[in-house]
Design an enzyme around this catalytic site. Structure first.
Site, PDB file in Angstrom:
ATOM      1  N   CYS A 264      -1.667  -5.274   8.127  1.00  0.00           N
ATOM      2  CA  CYS A 264      -1.876  -6.280   7.086  1.00  0.00           C
ATOM      3  C   CYS A 264      -3.096  -5.925   6.254  1.00  0.00           C
ATOM      4  CB  CYS A 264      -2.085  -7.656   7.721  1.00  0.00           C
ATOM      5  SG  CYS A 264      -0.649  -8.237   8.623  1.00  0.00           S
ATOM      6  N   CYS A 265      -3.091  -6.411   5.030  1.00  0.00           N
ATOM      7  CA  CYS A 265      -4.199  -6.219   4.100  1.00  0.00           C
ATOM      8  C   CYS A 265      -5.508  -6.615   4.781  1.00  0.00           C
ATOM      9  CB  CYS A 265      -3.957  -7.075   2.857  1.00  0.00           C
ATOM     10  SG  CYS A 265      -5.209  -6.891   1.600  1.00  0.00           S
ATOM     11  N   PRO A 266      -6.516  -5.792   4.684  1.00  0.00           N
ATOM     12  CA  PRO A 266      -6.701  -4.616   3.830  1.00  0.00           C
ATOM     13  C   PRO A 266      -6.453  -3.290   4.546  1.00  0.00           C
ATOM     14  CG  PRO A 266      -8.830  -5.256   4.672  1.00  0.00           C
ATOM     15  CD  PRO A 266      -7.817  -6.224   5.259  1.00  0.00           C
TER      16      PRO A 266
END
Length: 74
Positions: free
Chosen positions: A12-14
């Site tokens: 997942c981001c980042p």
């Protein structure tokens, strides 16, 4: 020229962007980074990163390759 393959599916981001940044930093000019990322934020982050850093975004995800990006380091 070499090809660097990264699989960031499930991250997942980042995280996908951080993995991409490290790979590009370690790559030589002209090297290709192929990255799989199913994080929807990558659709925004990767093109913005390439534009900001002047790298070539060669491929974005499509119907046949839904999570696949290809970037050439300048």
């Amino acid at each position: 020229m070499s090809v660097i393959r990264l699989d960031c599916r499930g991250l997942c981001c980042p995280e996908p962007l951080m993995v991409l940044k490290k790979a590009v930093r370690d790559a030589k000019s002209g090297d290709i980074v192929e990255i799989f990322s199913d994080d929807p934020v990558s659709l925004r982050d990767f093109p913005a990163f390439c534009k900001f850093m002047s790298h070539d975004l060669l491929n974005m995800p499509d119907i046949e390759h839904p999570d696949f990006f290809r970037i050439r380091k300048k």
